[in-house]
Design an enzyme around this catalytic site. Structure first.
Site, PDB file in Angstrom:
ATOM      1  N   ASP A 452     -83.695   4.773 130.055  1.00 54.90           N
ATOM      2  CA  ASP A 452     -83.100   4.524 128.736  1.00 54.90           C
ATOM      3  C   ASP A 452     -82.472   5.829 128.268  1.00 54.90           C
ATOM      4  OD1 ASP A 452     -82.332   3.704 126.256  1.00 54.90           O
ATOM      5  OD2 ASP A 452     -84.333   3.198 125.537  1.00 54.90           O
ATOM      6  N   THR A 453     -81.150   5.870 128.230  1.00 56.22           N
ATOM      7  CA  THR A 453     -80.463   7.086 127.780  1.00 56.22           C
ATOM      8  C   THR A 453     -80.524   7.267 126.275  1.00 56.22           C
ATOM      9  OG1 THR A 453     -78.387   5.857 127.681  1.00 56.22           O
ATOM     10  CG2 THR A 453     -78.891   7.018 129.734  1.00 56.22           C
TER      11      THR A 453
END
Length: 571
Positions: A452-453
Site C-alpha cells: 500500500d503506497t
C-alpha cells in the site's frame, strides 16, 4: 493578625527587650487590645526621645512611665519587673552602650504563666503571611525565632494540624524534616517518662488527645514540645547558594560550576539539587544570558541553557594577539556577519530574545480574510486541509508532521540492482516477505503482505506477535477516518527481506492491528530498499467481429441538435 502586635521592635529598643514587653502584655487581665500595643510602642518612642538612650530593663522601670498617659503600660512594666525579680536577674537586659561588639546575645524571657488562653481558631492566610514576614530575617531555631512563634501561638491556640500547617508555610523542606524528627523523639520521650499532666495512654497518643476540643493543658504541653523541637534546628543561612550571581564576563559553565559546589557544601545529603540548579541558572544569570534564554523560558534543561549561552562571548574579553613577522596580507575567506540580538522586546508578544519575524505567536492570530482555496475564514492558506495529503498514517493526531525515516542499512550495488523494481500483479498487489524479530511468532517467518503506497508505516496483525510485546497506543488516519483504539506502536525492531537470501533491512517502528485484519507493507520498506514498484500492463487479445447489418446512422446524426445558448461577446 487581629489583636496580635508587631514583632519588629520600634526604634529605641532591642529585639529581646521588645519581646519581653510583648510577653508581659499578654499577661494583662482582661486580655490586651490593639490600643494596648499602640500605647506600648508610643511609650518606647517617648522614652527614646526624652531620655536620649535606648530602653532597657534597668533604665525603664515602672516609675519611668508617667501615670495616665500611656494606658496600661505601667501594669506591663510592673509585670515584667515581678517576673524578672522572681527569676533572680534580668535575662532580657540589653548590652551596655559602651560595650563594643562582639558580645553574647541577650537571653529571652521565658513565659511563666500564659494567663487565660484564647479560644482555638484556624490560621488565616494573612496571619501565616505576617508570621513568615516577622521571622524571615531571623535564624531558624534561634531564641528570637522561637519566642516570636510562641507569641503567635498564644493568639490562636493551634492544634497539631495547625502547627504542621504553620511549619510547612514558614520552614524549608530540610528544616521541616529536622523539626518533625526532633518533635517525634520529644513526644515519645515525654510519653515514656509519664511526665505529661492529664495524659492517658489508653485513649491515644499525645498528638491525638491534644487535637480534641477540650484538650486544655495537653494542647499547651504539645505546643511547648513543638517549640522545643524548633531549638534543635541548625542555625545556618537559609540559602547561601541563592547569593551566587553570574558576573558580567563570566561564562555559563563557570557560573553553574560555582552553583554546584555551593550546593554540595551546604545542602544535606538526599536533598535533590537539580531543581535548585534549574531555577538559579536562569534567575541569577547575567543580562546577556537571560536575553538568550528568554525564548526557552526558565523551565529549560541546564544542558540546553549552557548550549544556548556557549555562543555568547563577553564584550570586554579581547582575543589574544599573536606576534608575527610582517608579510604580504593574504585575503582570507569571508566570514558571515554575526547575528545581532534584537534591541528590545518583540512588539507581538512583548517578550525579549527574538525578532518579530521569528515570533512563535505570529501565526496564532485569526487570518485577515477567508482562505483563497476553500473560502473558510478559520485558517490561513498554508494550513488549508485541501493542500495536505489525506490517506497517510499519522502518529499523535491529525496535525503531527510526517516523519521521514533515514536509510541506515548499507546495500551493495548488486543488491540495489536486484531491488530496484518490485513486480506486483494487477489483480492483487501482494508480495512474499520473510520476517524475523524478538516479538514475532516463530510460525510467522514468511507471509504474504499487501503493498500500500498510501500507508506511511508497515502494519502487522496482532496474532503474528507474542502476547507481551511492548505497545504504545497510536492514532491513525486512514480512508475510513481516525482510529484511536485499534492500532498500537511496536517499538521493537523487525528484520525484513523480500528474498530468503536477503538483503535484510531493519524497521525500528511498526503499527500493530489489534483486529488482526491487515498485513500491509508501507512506504517505509521501499524507501529503505531504494526500490520502485512495477505493475505490468495487462495485454488483452483483439476482438474481431463481423457486422451482420450496417447501422443506419454512423456518427452523431442520431443525436438531438444542441440547444442554442447566447454566448458572451469576446470583443
Amino acid at each position: 493578625m487581629g489583636n496580635s502586635p508587631s514583632y519588629n521592635p520600634p526604634a529605641g529598643i532591642s529585639p529581646s527587650d521588645w519581646l519581653n514587653l510583648l510577653q508581659s502584655a499578654q499577661r494583662l487581665n482582661p486580655r490586651p487590645s490593639p490600643s494596648d500595643f499602640t500605647d506600648l510602642k508610643n511609650y518606647i518612642h517617648w522614652f527614646h526621645k526624652t531620655q536620649k538612650k535606648p530602653w532597657t530593663f534597668t533604665s525603664g522601670g515602672p516609675t519611668s512611665c508617667p501615670p495616665g498617659r500611656f494606658g496600661r503600660v505601667p501594669l506591663v512594666l510592673a509585670t515584667l519587673n515581678e517576673v524578672l525579680s522572681n527569676e533572680g536577674g534580668a535575662p532580657g537586659a540589653s548590652a551596655p552602650e559602651e560595650q563594643p561588639p562582639p558580645y553574647d546575645p541577650p537571653a529571652i524571657l521565658p513565659i511563666i504563666s500564659e494567663g487565660n488562653r484564647n479560644r482555638h481558631r484556624a490560621w488565616a492566610l494573612r496571619e501565616l503571611q505576617d508570621i513568615k514576614k516577622e521571622i524571615e530575617n531571623k535564624a531558624p531555631g534561634s531564641q528570637v525565632w522561637i519566642q516570636t512563634l510562641r507569641l503567635a501561638i498564644l493568639q490562636a491556640d493551634p492544634t497539631p494540624a495547625d502547627l504542621e500547617q504553620l511549619c510547612q508555610y514558614i520552614a524549608s523542606p530540610v528544616d521541616q524534616t529536622a523539626h518533625m524528627t526532633s518533635l517525634t523523639a520529644a513526644i515519645a520521650a515525654a510519653e515514656a517518662a509519664n511526665t505529661l499532666q492529664g495524659f492517658n495512654p489508653k485513649t491515644g497518643t499525645l498528638t491525638q488527645q491534644s487535637a480534641q476540643p477540650n484538650a486544655g493543658d495537653l494542647r499547651s504541653q504539645y505546643q511547648n514540645l513543638w517549640l522545643q523541637a524548633g531549638k534543635n534546628l541548625p542555625t545556618r543561612p537559609s540559602a547561601p547558594w541563592s547569593t551566587i550571581v553570574q558576573g558580567p564576563a563570566e561564562s555559563s559553565v563557570e557560573f553553574v560550576n560555582r552553583l554546584q559546589i555551593s550546593l554540595a557544601d551546604n545542602l544535606p545529603d538526599g536533598v535533590p539539587k537539580e531543581p535548585i540548579i534549574d531555577s538559579l541558572s536562569y534567575a541569577n544569570a547575567n543580562r546577556e544570558c537571560q536575553q538568550i534564554l528568554q525564548g526557552r523560558g526558565p523551565v529549560a534543561a541546564v544542558g540546553q541553557k549552557l548550549q544556548a549561552c556557549a555562543q555568547w562571548a563577553p564584550k570586554n574579553k579581547q582575543p589574544a594577539l599573536l606576534v608575527h613577522t610582517p608579510g604580504p596580507k593574504m585575503p582570507g575567506p569571508r566570514q558571515p556577519a554575526p547575528k545581532r540580538p534584537p534591541p528590545g522586546p518583540c512588539y507581538r508578544c512583548l517578550k525579549e530574545g527574538h525578532w518579530a519575524r521569528d515570533c512563535p505567536t505570529k501565526a496564532t492570530g485569526p487570518p485577515p480574510g477567508p482562505c483563497p482555496i476553500c473560502k473558510d475564514p478559520s485558517h490561513w492558506k498554508r494550513d488549508c486541509p485541501t493542500l495536505k495529503s489525506k490517506n497517510k498514517l499519522i502518529e499523535g493526531g491529525l496535525s503531527a508532521p510526517q516523519t521521514i525515516t533515514p536509510i541506515t542499512d548499507s546495500l551493495s550495488e548488486a543488491e540495489l540492482e536486484c531491488l530496484l523494481s518490485i513486480p506486483l500483479a494487477r489483480s492483487r498487489p501482494s508480495v512474499a516477505v520473510y520476517l524475523s524479530g524478538p516479538w514475532l511468532q516463530p510460525s510467522q517467518n514468511q507471509a504474504l503482505m499487501l503493498v500500500d503506497t498510501g500507508a506511511e508505516n508497515t502494519v502487522l496483525p496482532q496474532n503474528w506477535l507474542v502476547r507481551d510485546y511492548p505497545r504504545i497506543p497510536a492514532a491513525v488516519l486512514g480512508a475510513g477516518g481516525v482510529s484511536r483504539n485499534r492500532y498500537n506502536w511496536l517499538q521493537g525492531p523487525l528484520t525484513l527481506a523480500l528474498k530468503p537470501e536477503g538483503p535484510f533491512i531493519t524497521i525500528p517502528k511498526i503499527l500493530v492491528d489489534t483486529s488482526d485484519k491487515w498485513q500491509i507493507l508501507g512506504r517505509d520498506v521501499p524507501s529503505r530498499l531504494q526500490a520502485s514498484i512495477s505493475i505490468p500492463e495487462e495485454v488483452r487479445p483483439p476482438v474481431v467481429g463481423v457486422l451482420d447489418t450496417p447501422p443506419s446512422h454512423i456518427g452523431l446524426e442520431h443525436l438531438p441538435p444542441p440547444p442554442e445558448v447566447p454566448q458572451f461577446p469576446l470583443n
